[in-house]
Write a protein that holds these residues in place. Structure first.
Motif, PDB file in Angstrom:
ATOM      1  N   LYS A 108      20.926 -20.741  -4.863  1.00 52.31           N
ATOM      2  CA  LYS A 108      22.167 -19.965  -4.898  1.00 52.31           C
ATOM      3  C   LYS A 108      22.163 -18.932  -6.009  1.00 52.31           C
ATOM      4  CE  LYS A 108      25.056 -23.467  -2.705  1.00 52.31           C
ATOM      5  NZ  LYS A 108      26.268 -24.309  -2.805  1.00 52.31           N
ATOM      6  N   GLY A 109      21.217 -19.062  -6.930  1.00 50.53           N
ATOM      7  CA  GLY A 109      21.085 -18.087  -7.987  1.00 50.53           C
ATOM      8  C   GLY A 109      21.809 -18.491  -9.261  1.00 50.53           C
ATOM      9  N   THR A 110      21.378 -17.879 -10.354  1.00 51.67           N
ATOM     10  CA  THR A 110      22.026 -18.081 -11.645  1.00 51.67           C
ATOM     11  C   THR A 110      22.174 -16.723 -12.318  1.00 51.67           C
ATOM     12  OG1 THR A 110      21.961 -19.344 -13.725  1.00 51.67           O
ATOM     13  CG2 THR A 110      19.847 -18.571 -12.878  1.00 51.67           C
ATOM     14  N   GLN A 111      23.358 -16.463 -12.848  1.00 54.27           N
ATOM     15  CA  GLN A 111      23.666 -15.150 -13.425  1.00 54.27           C
ATOM     16  C   GLN A 111      23.097 -15.038 -14.840  1.00 54.27           C
ATOM     17  OE1 GLN A 111      25.547 -12.359 -12.138  1.00 54.27           O
ATOM     18  NE2 GLN A 111      24.699 -11.414 -13.999  1.00 54.27           N
ATOM     19  N   VAL A 112      22.408 -13.952 -15.078  1.00 50.60           N
ATOM     20  CA  VAL A 112      21.936 -13.607 -16.420  1.00 50.60           C
ATOM     21  C   VAL A 112      22.576 -12.283 -16.808  1.00 50.60           C
ATOM     22  CG1 VAL A 112      19.941 -12.940 -17.810  1.00 50.60           C
ATOM     23  CG2 VAL A 112      19.763 -14.850 -16.197  1.00 50.60           C
ATOM     24  N   THR A 113      23.275 -12.289 -17.914  1.00 49.11           N
ATOM     25  CA  THR A 113      23.922 -11.079 -18.410  1.00 49.11           C
ATOM     26  C   THR A 113      23.428 -10.803 -19.818  1.00 49.11           C
ATOM     27  OG1 THR A 113      25.889 -11.521 -17.081  1.00 49.11           O
ATOM     28  CG2 THR A 113      26.115  -9.940 -18.890  1.00 49.11           C
ATOM     29  N   VAL A 114      22.867  -9.620 -20.011  1.00 51.36           N
ATOM     30  CA  VAL A 114      22.348  -9.220 -21.320  1.00 51.36           C
ATOM     31  C   VAL A 114      23.254  -8.105 -21.840  1.00 51.36           C
ATOM     32  CG1 VAL A 114      20.367  -8.448 -22.642  1.00 51.36           C
ATOM     33  CG2 VAL A 114      20.038  -9.787 -20.532  1.00 51.36           C
ATOM     34  N   SER A 115      24.010  -8.443 -22.866  1.00 47.53           N
ATOM     35  CA  SER A 115      24.987  -7.490 -23.383  1.00 47.53           C
ATOM     36  C   SER A 115      25.344  -7.839 -24.811  1.00 47.53           C
ATOM     37  CB  SER A 115      26.249  -7.515 -22.510  1.00 47.53           C
ATOM     38  OG  SER A 115      27.254  -6.690 -23.051  1.00 47.53           O
ATOM     39  N   SER A 116      25.651  -6.803 -25.582  1.00 42.00           N
ATOM     40  CA  SER A 116      26.114  -7.041 -26.949  1.00 42.00           C
ATOM     41  C   SER A 116      27.629  -7.088 -26.992  1.00 42.00           C
ATOM     42  CB  SER A 116      25.581  -5.945 -27.879  1.00 42.00           C
ATOM     43  OG  SER A 116      25.925  -4.673 -27.386  1.00 42.00           O
TER      44      SER A 116
END
Length: 116
Positions: A108-116
């Motif tokens: 189903k996927g896993t969310q990766v968010t790269v943000s400061s």
């Protein structure tokens, strides 16, 4: 039936690291190549990394070479994606994939968010 379940995503600052895991069941894990894909908003799903059944060969997208590694544990039926030096452009939903019996199977996927 074939099941793939990703975990380990989250929010991380640029330059940080995450380790994604994929738990597999319902098939003989050790005889199949495993893949990690990702899909960013508004973009097509892209292949990020591949590992052969014995883990003796790995392939990476140019965009992640030198930053990501892929591994597997055939006893535990797990695949992993270690992501280092993360960039904002790595933000996406990450999917585990295996082609079993001629059919593509996805988690189903896993969310990766790269943000400061």
């Amino acid at each position: 039936q074939v099941q793939l379940m990703e975990s380990g995503g989250g929010l991380v600052q640029p330059g940080g690291s995450l380790r994604l895991s994929c738990a597999a069941s319902g098939f003989i894990f050790g005889i199949y190549t495993m893949n990690w894909y990702r899909q960013a908003p508004g973009k097509e799903r892209e292949l990020v990394a591949t590992i052969t059944r014995l883990g003796d060969m790995t392939i990476f997208a140019d965009s992640v070479k030198g930053r990501f590694t892929i591994s597997r544990d055939n006893v535990k039926k797990m695949a992993y994606l270690q992501m280092n030096s993360l960039k904002p452009e790595d933000t996406a939903v990450y999917y585990c994939n295996a082609a079993v019996g001629g059919t593509n199977h996805w988690g189903k996927g896993t969310q990766v968010t790269v943000s400061s």
